[in-house]
Design a protein around this motif. Structure first.
Motif, mmCIF file in Angstrom:
data_model
loop_
_atom_site.group_PDB
_atom_site.id
_atom_site.type_symbol
_atom_site.label_atom_id
_atom_site.label_comp_id
_atom_site.label_asym_id
_atom_site.label_seq_id
_atom_site.Cartn_x
_atom_site.Cartn_y
_atom_site.Cartn_z
ATOM 1 N N ALA A 32 0.821 -1.215 0.000
ATOM 2 C CA ALA A 32 0.000 0.000 0.000
ATOM 3 C C ALA A 32 0.854 1.263 0.000
ATOM 4 C CB ALA A 32 -0.942 -0.002 1.197
ATOM 5 N N GLU A 33 2.018 1.205 0.629
ATOM 6 C CA GLU A 33 2.924 2.362 0.619
ATOM 7 C C GLU A 33 3.499 2.596 -0.775
ATOM 8 O OE1 GLU A 33 5.784 1.444 3.609
ATOM 9 O OE2 GLU A 33 4.484 2.062 5.281
ATOM 10 N N LYS A 34 3.778 1.505 -1.477
ATOM 11 C CA LYS A 34 4.388 1.617 -2.803
ATOM 12 C C LYS A 34 3.337 1.839 -3.903
ATOM 13 C CE LYS A 34 8.303 -0.494 -3.104
ATOM 14 N NZ LYS A 34 9.287 0.590 -3.365
ATOM 15 N N LEU A 35 2.134 1.325 -3.705
ATOM 16 C CA LEU A 35 1.045 1.452 -4.682
ATOM 17 C C LEU A 35 -0.201 1.984 -3.965
ATOM 18 C CD1 LEU A 35 1.588 -1.987 -6.474
ATOM 19 C CD2 LEU A 35 2.004 0.266 -7.495
ATOM 20 N N PRO A 36 -0.171 3.240 -3.526
ATOM 21 C CA PRO A 36 -1.250 3.759 -2.670
ATOM 22 C C PRO A 36 -2.579 3.984 -3.382
ATOM 23 C CG PRO A 36 0.304 5.514 -3.210
ATOM 24 C CD PRO A 36 0.907 4.235 -3.727
ATOM 25 N N ALA A 37 -2.574 4.126 -4.686
ATOM 26 C CA ALA A 37 -3.805 4.497 -5.394
ATOM 27 C C ALA A 37 -4.770 3.334 -5.578
ATOM 28 C CB ALA A 37 -3.453 5.084 -6.761
ATOM 29 N N TYR A 38 -4.297 2.108 -5.420
ATOM 30 C CA TYR A 38 -5.099 0.939 -5.782
ATOM 31 C C TYR A 38 -6.103 0.565 -4.685
ATOM 32 C CZ TYR A 38 -1.897 0.304 -9.691
ATOM 33 O OH TYR A 38 -1.161 0.491 -10.836
ATOM 34 N N ASP A 39 -7.075 -0.256 -5.076
ATOM 35 C CA ASP A 39 -8.067 -0.793 -4.144
ATOM 36 C C ASP A 39 -7.620 -2.179 -3.687
ATOM 37 O OD1 ASP A 39 -9.488 1.480 -4.774
ATOM 38 O OD2 ASP A 39 -10.821 0.463 -6.201
ATOM 39 N N TYR A 40 -7.872 -2.480 -2.412
ATOM 40 C CA TYR A 40 -7.408 -3.734 -1.841
ATOM 41 C C TYR A 40 -8.490 -4.375 -0.968
ATOM 42 C CZ TYR A 40 -2.785 -1.797 -2.975
ATOM 43 O OH TYR A 40 -1.700 -1.245 -3.612
ATOM 44 N N ILE A 41 -8.485 -5.713 -0.973
ATOM 45 C CA ILE A 41 -9.264 -6.489 0.001
ATOM 46 C C ILE A 41 -8.303 -7.440 0.690
ATOM 47 C CG2 ILE A 41 -11.090 -8.176 0.379
ATOM 48 C CD1 ILE A 41 -12.572 -7.077 -1.985
ATOM 49 N N TYR A 42 -8.222 -7.330 2.001
ATOM 50 C CA TYR A 42 -7.371 -8.235 2.789
ATOM 51 C C TYR A 42 -8.257 -9.268 3.471
ATOM 52 C CZ TYR A 42 -4.010 -9.987 6.181
ATOM 53 O OH TYR A 42 -3.182 -10.810 6.917
ATOM 54 N N LEU A 43 -7.822 -10.530 3.419
ATOM 55 C CA LEU A 43 -8.539 -11.613 4.106
ATOM 56 C C LEU A 43 -7.561 -12.389 4.982
ATOM 57 C CD1 LEU A 43 -10.912 -13.503 4.695
ATOM 58 C CD2 LEU A 43 -10.337 -14.744 2.592
ATOM 59 N N GLY A 44 -7.858 -12.444 6.270
ATOM 60 C CA GLY A 44 -7.092 -13.276 7.199
ATOM 61 C C GLY A 44 -7.931 -14.454 7.650
ATOM 62 N N ASP A 45 -7.405 -15.659 7.468
ATOM 63 C CA ASP A 45 -8.145 -16.869 7.870
ATOM 64 C C ASP A 45 -7.850 -17.191 9.334
ATOM 65 O OD1 ASP A 45 -9.723 -19.107 7.783
ATOM 66 O OD2 ASP A 45 -8.321 -20.321 6.610
ATOM 67 N N ASN A 46 -8.152 -16.241 10.200
ATOM 68 C CA ASN A 46 -7.785 -16.357 11.610
ATOM 69 C C ASN A 46 -8.467 -17.509 12.323
ATOM 70 O OD1 ASN A 46 -7.776 -13.342 10.709
ATOM 71 N ND2 ASN A 46 -6.263 -13.477 12.354
ATOM 72 N N ALA A 47 -9.645 -17.898 11.865
ATOM 73 C CA ALA A 47 -10.366 -18.986 12.518
ATOM 74 C C ALA A 47 -9.627 -20.310 12.389
ATOM 75 C CB ALA A 47 -11.774 -19.106 11.936
ATOM 76 N N ARG A 48 -8.763 -20.438 11.373
ATOM 77 C CA ARG A 48 -8.040 -21.703 11.143
ATOM 78 C C ARG A 48 -6.521 -21.524 11.236
ATOM 79 N NH1 ARG A 48 -11.537 -23.710 5.909
ATOM 80 N NH2 ARG A 48 -10.554 -21.862 4.983
ATOM 81 N N SER A 49 -6.103 -20.375 11.735
ATOM 82 C CA SER A 49 -4.678 -20.081 11.884
ATOM 83 C C SER A 49 -4.158 -20.691 13.190
ATOM 84 C CB SER A 49 -4.489 -18.560 11.911
ATOM 85 O OG SER A 49 -3.147 -18.209 12.064
ATOM 86 N N PRO A 50 -2.861 -21.063 13.237
ATOM 87 C CA PRO A 50 -1.836 -20.934 12.199
ATOM 88 C C PRO A 50 -1.849 -22.120 11.231
ATOM 89 C CG PRO A 50 -0.821 -21.719 14.213
ATOM 90 C CD PRO A 50 -2.275 -21.486 14.531
ATOM 91 N N TYR A 51 -1.324 -21.893 10.036
ATOM 92 C CA TYR A 51 -1.267 -22.923 9.007
ATOM 93 C C TYR A 51 -0.017 -23.803 9.125
ATOM 94 C CZ TYR A 51 -5.023 -21.093 5.942
ATOM 95 O OH TYR A 51 -6.220 -20.715 5.403
#
Length: 272
Positions: free
Chosen positions: A24-43
């Protein structure tokens, strides 16, 4: 008119936020969706088949949210699931989608950070046992000798926000000493888990000062910039409204509390 697509960023939990932050610091203009699979973490200790299944489910969920490009900001998922998804699932079901990982971009540049050609890799059991770094680094730098060390306690310590407490000292010292015992000439140590940058203050007190300690955020972000320049057919589909959305398979309130440590700012997530 073609719908603009966000960039999907996936991790088994929180660690991928360190990569997301750099992207995000290097490409700030773009749109992002972050997904963390915390319910099944750690892998890290799951089987290849389980990690592949979990990762594919999360990638397909990001596809369903409109993502045409997904970054696996997780070394374990990159090691155990990426190749199968790229070679089997994308051609059959999603020929217009792309999934990238964190291992290859790191392997491509690691030779720039070692003079002795002796490199240490510290990661989860899953990443280490996959031997992915051994194989990928050998492709680009066959003269580099790779020494690996699994650090199974580090992710639980970090995810419980104990990484800067005195109780973490024992495990930081134990794994670092085990790695350095493999070769006195190691001059570069790769933190091959996106959680591990949070241990940098302690690692710098344990590892010799002349050792380069590599984290992956900047490397992966730089590689993504290059990828988008080389693939305008993907880049032109990406939304550029500076939007960031965060999702978790776990409890959003708990995610928000811990995630700010990794991302560097407060955020608000939703249930997957």
């Amino acid at each position: 008119m073609q719908q603009q697509s966000p960039i999907g960023i996936f991790d088994s939990g929180y660690g991928g936020l360190t990569v997301f932050r750099s992207i995000a610091e290097k490409l700030p203009a773009y749109d992002y969706i972050y997904l963390g699979d915390n319910a099944r973490s750690p892998y890290g200790d799951h089987s290849f088949d389980t990690i592949y299944r979990y990762t594919l489910e999360c990638v397909e969920w990001l596809f369903s949210k409109g993502c045409k490009l997904v970054i696996l900001a997780c070394n374990t998922a990159s090691a155990k699931a990426l190749r199968t998804i790229q070679q089997k699932d994308l051609p059959l079901k999603y020929p217009d989608r792309r999934v990238l990982g964190v291992i290859r971009p790191t392997a491509e540049v690691i030779g720039n950070f070692t003079s002795s050609k002796q490199v240490g890799v510290m990661g989860t059991r899953g990443t280490i046992n996959s031997k992915s770094y051994l194989l990928e680094i050998n492709k680009f730098f066959p003269d580099i000798e790779v020494h690996q060390q699994a650090c199974p306690m580090w992710v639980p310590i970090i995810e419980n926000n104990e990484h800067l407490q005195p109780g973490a000292d024992f495990f930081v010292k134990e794994y670092c000493e085990a790695l350095l015992a493999q070769s006195a000439e190691i001059d570069c140590v790769l933190l091959a888990c996106t959680h591990y940058p949070l241990l940098l203050p302690k690692l710098k007190t344990v590892l010799p000062s002349d050792i380069n300690i590599l984290t992956q955020g900047e490397i992966v972000a730089t590689s993504l910039v290059d990828y988008l320049q080389r693939h305008p057919e993907i880049e032109e589909q990406l939304g550029k409204n500076n939007l960031k959305s965060f999702y978790t398979s776990g409890d959003p309130e708990a995610f928000d509390e811990h995630a700010s440590i990794f991302f560097g700012e407060a955020l608000q997530s939703s249930k997957m």
